[in-house]
Design an enzyme around this catalytic site. Structure first.
Site, short mmCIF file in Angstrom:
data_model
loop_
_atom_site.label_atom_id
_atom_site.label_comp_id
_atom_site.label_asym_id
_atom_site.label_seq_id
_atom_site.Cartn_x
_atom_site.Cartn_y
_atom_site.Cartn_z
CE1 TYR A 1 24.80 -93.06 -33.50
CE2 TYR A 1 24.48 -94.30 -35.47
CZ TYR A 1 25.17 -94.21 -34.20
OH TYR A 1 26.42 -95.12 -33.88
CG ASN B 1 28.21 -92.48 -23.24
OD1 ASN B 1 28.23 -92.95 -21.94
ND2 ASN B 1 28.28 -93.06 -24.25
CB CYS C 1 25.46 -96.27 -27.65
SG CYS C 1 27.01 -96.65 -26.55
CG HIS C 2 24.64 -102.20 -27.40
ND1 HIS C 2 24.86 -101.61 -26.17
CD2 HIS C 2 23.58 -102.95 -27.37
CE1 HIS C 2 23.89 -102.02 -25.23
NE2 HIS C 2 23.28 -103.13 -25.80
CD GLU D 1 29.01 -104.81 -14.34
OE1 GLU D 1 30.13 -105.71 -14.04
OE2 GLU D 1 28.23 -105.19 -15.27
#
Length: 116
Positions: free
Chosen positions: A46, A69, A77-78, A106
Site C-alpha cells: 500500500y 473501487n 487489488c489482490h 465477462e
DNA sequence: TGCTCGGCCGCAC
DNA sequence: CGTGCGGCCGAGC
C-alpha cells in the site's frame, strides 16, 4: 479474435468504466491505475502505491480507494499487500455486488475480467 | 507478537 | 461550509 460487434461492445464497456471513474476523485483513479500497472505475479505494498500516486503517507487512503473501487475484481487489488507482508483486508469476497459487475463484464465482452 | 498513535483522503453530519 | 470519524495502513514501542 474479436468481432466488430464485440469490439464495439467492448468500447462501450470501457466508456462505462471511464464514466464511473470520473465520479471519483483523481486520487482514487491514480490508485486504481497504479494497481492495474502491477505485473501479474508481482505484488506491491500500500505504501508503494501511495508513493506512486504522490502521497507517500497516505497508504491508508489507498486502502480506502481500493475498498471503494467500482470494479473490485477487475482491479488486481489482490496483488496489493501490507508492508509487513500480511495480506491485510480483502473485501472482494464480501463485495458481491461488485462481483456482479465483473460477471456482467465477462458476459458482455466474452472475456475474462481480470485482464491478466 | 501486539498495541498505540500518526497521517491522508472521503464522506456523513 | 466546517468538523469529525473511519478505513484493505505504517512505524514505533
Amino acid at each position: 479474435m474479436i468481432s466488430e460487434k464485440n469490439k464495439k461492445n467492448h468500447i462501450k464497456i470501457l466508456q462505462n468504466i471511464i464514466k464511473k471513474m470520473s465520479k471519483y476523485s483523481d486520487f482514487y483513479k491514480k490508485v486504481w491505475i497504479a494497481c492495474l500497472e502491477i505485473p501479474a505475479g508481482k505484488t506491491l505494498t500500500y505504501k508503494q502505491i501511495a508513493e506512486k500516486v504522490g502521497s507517500p503517507k497516505a497508504a491508508r487512503a489507498v486502502g480506502t480507494a481500493l475498498a471503494n473501487n467500482p470494479f473490485a475484481p477487475l482491479i488486481p487489488c489482490h496483488r496489493v499487500i501490507r508492508s509487513d507482508g500480511k495480506l491485510g483486508g480483502y473485501s472482494a469476497s464480501g463485495g458481491l455486488k461488485k462481483k456482479q459487475v465483473m460477471l456482467k463484464y465477462e458476459k458482455e465482452t466474452g472475456k475474462n475480467a481480470s485482464l491478466d
